[in-house]
Design a protein around this motif. Structure first.
Motif, PDB file in Angstrom:
ATOM      1  N   LEU A  73       0.829  -1.198   0.000  1.00  0.00           N
ATOM      2  CA  LEU A  73       0.000   0.000   0.000  1.00  0.00           C
ATOM      3  C   LEU A  73       0.868   1.254   0.000  1.00  0.00           C
ATOM      4  CD1 LEU A  73      -2.684  -1.042   2.649  1.00  0.00           C
ATOM      5  CD2 LEU A  73      -2.959  -1.001   0.164  1.00  0.00           C
ATOM      6  N   ARG A  74       0.386   2.296  -0.676  1.00  0.00           N
ATOM      7  CA  ARG A  74       1.109   3.573  -0.754  1.00  0.00           C
ATOM      8  C   ARG A  74       0.425   4.591   0.150  1.00  0.00           C
ATOM      9  NH1 ARG A  74      -0.326   4.572  -6.597  1.00  0.00           N
ATOM     10  NH2 ARG A  74      -2.133   3.484  -5.778  1.00  0.00           N
ATOM     11  N   PHE A  75       1.165   5.079   1.134  1.00  0.00           N
ATOM     12  CA  PHE A  75       0.646   6.065   2.084  1.00  0.00           C
ATOM     13  C   PHE A  75       1.411   7.375   1.916  1.00  0.00           C
ATOM     14  CE2 PHE A  75      -0.816   2.890   5.630  1.00  0.00           C
ATOM     15  CZ  PHE A  75      -1.697   2.312   4.732  1.00  0.00           C
ATOM     16  N   ILE A  76       0.720   8.477   2.135  1.00  0.00           N
ATOM     17  CA  ILE A  76       1.387   9.771   2.176  1.00  0.00           C
ATOM     18  C   ILE A  76       1.034  10.466   3.480  1.00  0.00           C
ATOM     19  CG2 ILE A  76      -0.467  10.951   0.898  1.00  0.00           C
ATOM     20  CD1 ILE A  76       1.787  12.734  -0.318  1.00  0.00           C
ATOM     21  N   ASP A  77       2.058  11.014   4.118  1.00  0.00           N
ATOM     22  CA  ASP A  77       1.932  11.717   5.394  1.00  0.00           C
ATOM     23  C   ASP A  77       2.119  13.205   5.110  1.00  0.00           C
ATOM     24  OD1 ASP A  77       2.040  12.633   7.987  1.00  0.00           O
ATOM     25  OD2 ASP A  77       3.956  11.674   8.478  1.00  0.00           O
ATOM     26  N   ILE A  78       1.014  13.961   5.056  1.00  0.00           N
ATOM     27  CA  ILE A  78       1.058  15.381   4.732  1.00  0.00           C
ATOM     28  C   ILE A  78       1.311  16.182   6.013  1.00  0.00           C
ATOM     29  CG2 ILE A  78      -0.228  17.339   3.808  1.00  0.00           C
ATOM     30  CD1 ILE A  78       0.429  15.316   1.695  1.00  0.00           C
ATOM     31  N   GLY A  79       2.346  17.015   5.973  1.00  0.00           N
ATOM     32  CA  GLY A  79       2.752  17.732   7.188  1.00  0.00           C
ATOM     33  C   GLY A  79       3.496  16.799   8.103  1.00  0.00           C
ATOM     34  N   CYS A  80       4.461  16.073   7.535  1.00  0.00           N
ATOM     35  CA  CYS A  80       5.121  14.971   8.253  1.00  0.00           C
ATOM     36  C   CYS A  80       6.050  15.438   9.359  1.00  0.00           C
ATOM     37  CB  CYS A  80       5.895  14.105   7.271  1.00  0.00           C
ATOM     38  SG  CYS A  80       7.275  14.970   6.450  1.00  0.00           S
ATOM     39  N   SER A 111      14.742   4.059   5.893  1.00  0.00           N
ATOM     40  CA  SER A 111      15.500   4.799   4.874  1.00  0.00           C
ATOM     41  C   SER A 111      14.805   4.768   3.518  1.00  0.00           C
ATOM     42  CB  SER A 111      16.919   4.232   4.749  1.00  0.00           C
ATOM     43  OG  SER A 111      16.890   2.907   4.241  1.00  0.00           O
ATOM     44  N   THR A 112      13.819   3.885   3.384  1.00  0.00           N
ATOM     45  CA  THR A 112      13.083   3.792   2.119  1.00  0.00           C
ATOM     46  C   THR A 112      12.030   4.895   1.969  1.00  0.00           C
ATOM     47  OG1 THR A 112      11.431   2.307   3.102  1.00  0.00           O
ATOM     48  CG2 THR A 112      13.372   1.282   2.091  1.00  0.00           C
ATOM     49  N   ILE A 113      11.756   5.648   3.036  1.00  0.00           N
ATOM     50  CA  ILE A 113      10.736   6.698   2.977  1.00  0.00           C
ATOM     51  C   ILE A 113      11.155   7.782   1.992  1.00  0.00           C
ATOM     52  CG2 ILE A 113       9.510   8.476   4.293  1.00  0.00           C
ATOM     53  CD1 ILE A 113       9.960   6.767   6.800  1.00  0.00           C
ATOM     54  N   LEU A 173       5.240  10.063  12.370  1.00  0.00           N
ATOM     55  CA  LEU A 173       4.227   9.138  11.859  1.00  0.00           C
ATOM     56  C   LEU A 173       4.755   8.331  10.683  1.00  0.00           C
ATOM     57  CD1 LEU A 173       1.255   8.129  11.826  1.00  0.00           C
ATOM     58  CD2 LEU A 173       0.762  10.009  10.244  1.00  0.00           C
ATOM     59  N   SER A 174       5.532   8.955   9.823  1.00  0.00           N
ATOM     60  CA  SER A 174       6.024   8.282   8.617  1.00  0.00           C
ATOM     61  C   SER A 174       6.840   7.042   8.948  1.00  0.00           C
ATOM     62  CB  SER A 174       6.882   9.247   7.782  1.00  0.00           C
ATOM     63  OG  SER A 174       6.129  10.326   7.295  1.00  0.00           O
ATOM     64  N   GLU A 175       7.694   7.141   9.960  1.00  0.00           N
ATOM     65  CA  GLU A 175       8.572   6.007  10.271  1.00  0.00           C
ATOM     66  C   GLU A 175       7.809   4.766  10.741  1.00  0.00           C
ATOM     67  OE1 GLU A 175      12.108   6.621  12.454  1.00  0.00           O
ATOM     68  OE2 GLU A 175      12.751   8.358  11.266  1.00  0.00           O
ATOM     69  N   PRO A 176       6.888   4.866  11.705  1.00  0.00           N
ATOM     70  CA  PRO A 176       6.156   3.654  12.093  1.00  0.00           C
ATOM     71  C   PRO A 176       5.295   3.095  10.969  1.00  0.00           C
ATOM     72  CG  PRO A 176       5.320   5.587  13.265  1.00  0.00           C
ATOM     73  CD  PRO A 176       6.598   5.987  12.622  1.00  0.00           C
ATOM     74  N   LEU A 177       4.766   3.952  10.093  1.00  0.00           N
ATOM     75  CA  LEU A 177       4.001   3.454   8.956  1.00  0.00           C
ATOM     76  C   LEU A 177       4.894   2.631   8.031  1.00  0.00           C
ATOM     77  CD1 LEU A 177       1.781   6.556   8.032  1.00  0.00           C
ATOM     78  CD2 LEU A 177       1.067   4.470   9.224  1.00  0.00           C
ATOM     79  N   ALA A 178       6.125   3.091   7.843  1.00  0.00           N
ATOM     80  CA  ALA A 178       7.067   2.339   7.011  1.00  0.00           C
ATOM     81  C   ALA A 178       7.414   1.002   7.664  1.00  0.00           C
ATOM     82  CB  ALA A 178       8.330   3.170   6.783  1.00  0.00           C
ATOM     83  N   ARG A 179       7.545   1.000   8.983  1.00  0.00           N
ATOM     84  CA  ARG A 179       7.852  -0.250   9.682  1.00  0.00           C
ATOM     85  C   ARG A 179       6.682  -1.227   9.611  1.00  0.00           C
ATOM     86  NH1 ARG A 179      10.475   3.319  13.734  1.00  0.00           N
ATOM     87  NH2 ARG A 179      12.718   3.167  13.353  1.00  0.00           N
TER      88      ARG A 179
END
Length: 322
Positions: free
Chosen positions: A133-140, A180-182, A145-151
């Motif tokens: 799934l592709r997620f975008i974190d606006i105002g990251c 690091s893939t974010i 938030l971005s890091e745990p979503l990637a994990r």
């Protein structure tokens, strides 16, 4: 007619919130990656991060191949950008200005995990339920938030209009091969929408109260969401209780946040958010509140949406998308 429909919809959401508060929405800690919520882990990360902070000088002088700068567009509030730029170095200091977000993050992630697993028919007990799934974190911001979503397996794009935030996020994410893939971008939701980018889920937490034009901002979030995709926003209700707790209490008495972080007039009520999203082709399906327990120092999900709350909606599939 629209207002009446929105009010009826909100009443249904409040009933859903009550069900949420009584259901076991927060999964066992073993299911929420153990690195995400350990204060000691965050502190040790911050120490390592601080020792590497000199790399920022290099980042200032050259563009990273994983981030880029773009011009400001309609929903940006320059005063708000300046506030967060001034404290951007402290994103990963768990006892710093962003301490409330560090404390709230496990509860926010519990709602997100439960809701999006249900939306995408994923197994919530899986270590990486969001793979594919592709997620975008606006105002990251710094990537809290971005890091745990990637994990949790998602392919994550983190976006912020403050260049220093993006560089801090990039530097911290590169400390772990998984995060690091974010893809971090210094741009805006509007600019990405103009580029035609699309995502399975669009998330924007504690951001809408800082933008200049909430309606235009939500239109951009909708444009970034695929038909039948998910949209999640969290914000602060415009009530006297919210004023007392988030401004008087958090900024002036407890000093959790720098004075002037929030403007009460910019807070968004659940009714307003529901209507704004509805006009942007996003139907709100669930809503829940966050309440703070001063004894345990933890945030819990609740049906009380008088202060902090989170909303989940789905993008309508328009005729042109069929």
């Amino acid at each position: 007619m629209l207002a009446s429909k929105s009010m009826n919809q909100l009443q249904r959401l409040l009933l859903s919130a009550r069900r949420l508060s009584s259901s076991p929405i927060i999964p066992p800690s073993c299911l929420l990656h153990q690195r995400l919520f350990s204060t000691s882990d965050t502190d040790s990360s911050a120490a390592s991060f601080s020792s590497s902070h000199q790399k920022m000088q290099t980042l200032e002088g050259k563009a990273s191949n994983k981030s880029r700068s773009t011009s400001s567009t309609t929903s940006l509030n320059e005063d708000e950008l300046a506030k967060f730029s001034a404290i951007s170095d402290t994103w990963w200091h768990s006892e710093g200005p962003f301490k409330p977000l560090h404390q709230m993050n496990p509860t926010r992630l519990a709602f997100i995990r439960s809701t999006l697993c249900r939306h995408f028919s994923k197994d919530p007990s899986s270590a990486k339920p969001f793979e594919g799934l592709r997620f975008i974190d606006i105002g990251c911001g710094g990537g809290l938030l971005s890091e745990p979503l990637a994990r949790m397996g998602a392919t994550v794009t983190g976006v912020d209009a403050v260049d220093k935030n993006v560089k801090i996020a990039r530097l911290h994410a590169d400390m772990d091969p998984v995060t690091s893939t974010i893809e971090y971008l210094c741009t805006t939701a509007e600019m990405l929408a103009d580029e035609g980018r699309k995502f399975d889920a669009v998330l924007s937490l504690e951001v809408i109260e800082h933008v200049a034009n909430p309606a235009e901002f939500c239109k951009s979030l909708s444009a970034l969401t695929i038909p039948n995709g998910a949209t999640i926003l969290s914000t602060i209700n415009r009530t006297m209780r919210a004023y007392a707790s988030t401004i008087v209490g958090a900024e002036y008495i407890l000093r959790w946040l720098p004075k002037g972080t929030h403007q009460w007039s910019s807070f968004v009520t659940p009714e307003e958010l529901t209507m704004i999203l509805q006009r942007a082709s996003v139907d709100v399906k669930d809503m829940a509140g966050f309440v703070y327990n001063p004894i345990t120092g933890r945030w819990l999900l609740s049906d009380d949406i008088s202060v902090n709350y989170i909303a989940y909606g789905t993008k309508r599939k328009d005729l042109g998308d069929i």
